[in-house]
Design a protein around this motif. Structure first.
Motif, mmCIF file in Angstrom:
data_model
loop_
_atom_site.group_PDB
_atom_site.id
_atom_site.type_symbol
_atom_site.label_atom_id
_atom_site.label_comp_id
_atom_site.label_asym_id
_atom_site.label_seq_id
_atom_site.Cartn_x
_atom_site.Cartn_y
_atom_site.Cartn_z
ATOM 1 N N TYR A 5 -30.727 16.899 -37.507
ATOM 2 C CA TYR A 5 -30.441 17.802 -36.393
ATOM 3 C C TYR A 5 -29.149 18.576 -36.623
ATOM 4 N N ASP A 6 -28.652 18.566 -37.849
ATOM 5 C CA ASP A 6 -27.437 19.283 -38.245
ATOM 6 C C ASP A 6 -26.217 18.834 -37.437
ATOM 7 N N MET A 7 -26.109 17.510 -37.243
ATOM 8 C CA MET A 7 -24.968 16.919 -36.561
ATOM 9 C C MET A 7 -24.297 15.944 -37.510
ATOM 10 N N ASN A 8 -22.974 15.879 -37.434
ATOM 11 C CA ASN A 8 -22.231 15.005 -38.333
ATOM 12 C C ASN A 8 -21.724 13.735 -37.677
ATOM 13 N N THR A 9 -21.495 13.757 -36.366
ATOM 14 C CA THR A 9 -20.969 12.579 -35.676
ATOM 15 C C THR A 9 -21.711 12.334 -34.371
ATOM 16 N N ILE A 10 -21.663 11.088 -33.926
ATOM 17 C CA ILE A 10 -22.317 10.717 -32.667
ATOM 18 C C ILE A 10 -21.645 11.397 -31.476
ATOM 19 N N SER A 11 -20.399 11.835 -31.635
ATOM 20 C CA SER A 11 -19.699 12.497 -30.532
ATOM 21 C C SER A 11 -20.323 13.852 -30.180
ATOM 22 N N GLU A 12 -21.166 14.382 -31.047
ATOM 23 C CA GLU A 12 -21.862 15.648 -30.777
ATOM 24 C C GLU A 12 -23.121 15.451 -29.943
ATOM 25 N N VAL A 27 -30.434 15.496 -28.243
ATOM 26 C CA VAL A 27 -29.924 16.683 -27.563
ATOM 27 C C VAL A 27 -28.419 16.763 -27.815
ATOM 28 N N ARG A 28 -27.993 17.882 -28.350
ATOM 29 C CA ARG A 28 -26.577 18.123 -28.643
ATOM 30 C C ARG A 28 -25.838 18.467 -27.355
ATOM 31 N N LYS A 29 -24.591 18.043 -27.265
ATOM 32 C CA LYS A 29 -23.756 18.430 -26.127
ATOM 33 C C LYS A 29 -23.698 19.947 -26.059
ATOM 34 N N GLY A 30 -23.834 20.480 -24.865
ATOM 35 C CA GLY A 30 -23.782 21.918 -24.680
ATOM 36 C C GLY A 30 -25.117 22.613 -24.880
ATOM 37 N N ALA A 31 -26.158 21.864 -25.273
ATOM 38 C CA ALA A 31 -27.476 22.472 -25.470
ATOM 39 C C ALA A 31 -28.036 22.929 -24.129
ATOM 40 N N SER A 32 -28.755 24.017 -24.136
ATOM 41 C CA SER A 32 -29.351 24.547 -22.915
ATOM 42 C C SER A 32 -30.857 24.527 -23.046
ATOM 43 N N LEU A 33 -31.432 23.371 -22.854
ATOM 44 C CA LEU A 33 -32.888 23.217 -22.895
ATOM 45 C C LEU A 33 -33.379 22.928 -21.490
#
Length: 52
Positions: A5-12, A27-33
């Motif tokens: 999902y193109d994320m590097n850390t769990i904090s994302e 779901v990434r923080k800040g995602a608008s789904l």
């Protein structure tokens, strides 16, 4: 799994959801789904608002 999902850390990560077929939806923080009420509630929470 996060790298897929193109994320590097769990904090994302905002939320991880297990699907019926065994897959994970991340779901990434800040995602608008806006596909269900839970995601709408998450988006409102991000901007410190509620349905009212």
């Amino acid at each position: 799994m996060l790298r897929l999902y193109d994320m590097n850390t769990i904090s994302e990560v905002k939320r991880i959801q297990g699907e019926q077929n065994g897959d994970l939806t991340i779901v990434r923080k800040g995602a608008s789904l806006f596909t269900d009420d839970l995601e709408i509630e998450d988006a409102l929470e991000d901007i410190n608002k509620n349905r009212e």
